[in-house]
Scaffold this active site. Sequence first.
Site, mmCIF file in Angstrom:
data_model
loop_
_atom_site.group_PDB
_atom_site.id
_atom_site.type_symbol
_atom_site.label_atom_id
_atom_site.label_comp_id
_atom_site.label_asym_id
_atom_site.label_seq_id
_atom_site.Cartn_x
_atom_site.Cartn_y
_atom_site.Cartn_z
ATOM 1 N N ARG A 208 -76.525 -13.027 20.982
ATOM 2 C CA ARG A 208 -75.795 -14.293 21.113
ATOM 3 C C ARG A 208 -75.607 -14.641 22.577
ATOM 4 O O ARG A 208 -75.237 -13.810 23.398
ATOM 5 C CB ARG A 208 -74.425 -14.178 20.432
ATOM 6 C CG ARG A 208 -73.543 -15.435 20.538
ATOM 7 C CD ARG A 208 -72.566 -15.366 21.697
ATOM 8 N NE ARG A 208 -71.644 -16.494 21.734
ATOM 9 C CZ ARG A 208 -70.761 -16.719 22.702
ATOM 10 N NH1 ARG A 208 -70.684 -15.911 23.722
ATOM 11 N NH2 ARG A 208 -69.951 -17.764 22.642
ATOM 12 N N VAL A 209 -75.870 -15.893 22.931
ATOM 13 C CA VAL A 209 -75.661 -16.390 24.281
ATOM 14 C C VAL A 209 -74.698 -17.566 24.215
ATOM 15 O O VAL A 209 -74.887 -18.481 23.417
ATOM 16 C CB VAL A 209 -76.989 -16.836 24.929
ATOM 17 C CG1 VAL A 209 -76.736 -17.438 26.308
ATOM 18 C CG2 VAL A 209 -77.953 -15.657 25.029
ATOM 19 N N GLY A 210 -73.667 -17.523 25.043
ATOM 20 C CA GLY A 210 -72.681 -18.598 25.057
ATOM 21 C C GLY A 210 -72.917 -19.578 26.190
ATOM 22 O O GLY A 210 -74.014 -19.688 26.741
ATOM 23 N N ASP A 211 -71.857 -20.273 26.552
ATOM 24 C CA ASP A 211 -71.958 -21.327 27.556
ATOM 25 C C ASP A 211 -72.195 -20.799 28.965
ATOM 26 O O ASP A 211 -72.741 -21.505 29.812
ATOM 27 C CB ASP A 211 -70.674 -22.152 27.562
ATOM 28 C CG ASP A 211 -69.496 -21.313 28.053
ATOM 29 O OD1 ASP A 211 -69.081 -20.399 27.307
ATOM 30 O OD2 ASP A 211 -69.012 -21.547 29.171
ATOM 31 N N THR B 237 -64.240 -14.459 29.981
ATOM 32 C CA THR B 237 -64.969 -15.176 31.029
ATOM 33 C C THR B 237 -64.194 -15.204 32.343
ATOM 34 O O THR B 237 -62.971 -15.344 32.359
ATOM 35 C CB THR B 237 -65.288 -16.628 30.619
ATOM 36 O OG1 THR B 237 -65.907 -16.641 29.341
ATOM 37 C CG2 THR B 237 -66.211 -17.294 31.611
ATOM 38 N N THR C 33 -64.186 -21.931 30.832
ATOM 39 C CA THR C 33 -63.849 -20.745 30.055
ATOM 40 C C THR C 33 -63.284 -21.185 28.714
ATOM 41 O O THR C 33 -62.692 -22.258 28.603
ATOM 42 C CB THR C 33 -62.823 -19.857 30.801
ATOM 43 O OG1 THR C 33 -62.364 -18.823 29.912
ATOM 44 C CG2 THR C 33 -61.604 -20.656 31.272
ATOM 45 N N GLY C 34 -63.480 -20.360 27.701
ATOM 46 C CA GLY C 34 -62.983 -20.705 26.365
ATOM 47 C C GLY C 34 -64.033 -20.436 25.308
ATOM 48 O O GLY C 34 -64.868 -19.532 25.451
ATOM 49 N N HIS C 35 -64.023 -21.257 24.252
ATOM 50 C CA HIS C 35 -64.961 -21.073 23.148
ATOM 51 C C HIS C 35 -66.332 -21.620 23.532
ATOM 52 O O HIS C 35 -66.534 -22.826 23.637
ATOM 53 C CB HIS C 35 -64.438 -21.771 21.885
ATOM 54 C CG HIS C 35 -65.296 -21.524 20.692
ATOM 55 N ND1 HIS C 35 -65.980 -22.527 20.039
ATOM 56 C CD2 HIS C 35 -65.608 -20.366 20.039
ATOM 57 C CE1 HIS C 35 -66.666 -22.011 19.030
ATOM 58 N NE2 HIS C 35 -66.458 -20.702 19.007
ATOM 59 N N GLY C 36 -67.282 -20.707 23.746
ATOM 60 C CA GLY C 36 -68.585 -21.065 24.299
ATOM 61 C C GLY C 36 -69.359 -22.088 23.501
ATOM 62 O O GLY C 36 -69.917 -23.042 24.061
#
Length: 339
Positions: free
Chosen positions: A221-224, A193, A244-247
């Site tokens: 898959r869609v993250g944050d 990110t 940023t990081g684990h979505g």
Amino acid sequence: MNQFLAFSAALADLLCREIVSCQGFGSMKPVIVVHGGAGSIFKDREEGARSGVIRAALKGYSILKQGGSALDAVEDAVVSMEDDPHFNAGCGSVLNEKGEVEMDAIIMDGKNLASGAVSAVKCIANPIMLARLVMEKTEHMLLTDHGANLFAKTMNIPEIPGEKLITERTWERWSKKLEADSNPQEDKKESGTVGAVAIDNEGNVACATSTGGLSNKLVGRVGDSACIGSGGYADNHVGAVSTTGHGESMMKVVLARLVLYHMEQGMTLEKAADTALNYMKTRVGGLGGVIVVSNSGDWTARFSTKQMSWATVKDDWLQYGIYTGEMHTSSVAEALGSK
């Protein structure tokens, strides 16, 4: 007569206040902060990560110094990192389980809370530019997958072959996952990110975030990074955040908006960021990082991961780092000269 004098004094006071506010309009000192992802940055990629965020911050700041908007500054800063193969966004994005690049991005204007986002887009060099077009040219906030690509065509955004976004390194890392003794969880610790937040000389804030997502993720898959409040949020009443990081963890706690909430409750930027990151860690076991700029021009960059590449420019001074406690400082003139 006394009432008339009181009214005249009140009117004079009001006019003075208006004159002061007009004189102050446009006097905010511009600030930009960028990040290149929180996680683990391999030693051989540290120099590239540092130079990449520095280049992005200087690019965004040059727009602000010329009187440009925070929105333009964060977009150009993120485009710079999308074009840099050191980062997991645009060219350099990690691959999904089928060996394809699918990208998410969001941009938000703190003046009117307008936002645009795209998710699971393919064959687009700069998803952040498409996200801004969603914000400005449609009545929607988020377009996904095939629909986003159809919209890109109507906006004359060129489609590029998907393999042009794949670097030799991301292909090698994806190929390793096919091996029987691979450790996908270990690979996911690497940073991903990119993002930027800024305030311009009109006092408007903006944020932008873009990513290739998680390595070896499921198709679709869609993250944050495409989700308002999780991947980013901007509000002139408070400030702007990019995460940023684990979505999945950030989506559960709506991390970007949570940071601003703590600021609204009177916390300093650092305390608000640390409190939100700690809540995410203790509540759902997620690690990550945030960059923040307040509506008064203060800023911070905080993270709970091992590293996060970041850079900021304020008052013609550049600061940047990767490790906790690391902060290098130079003048913008020196930084541009060394480039």
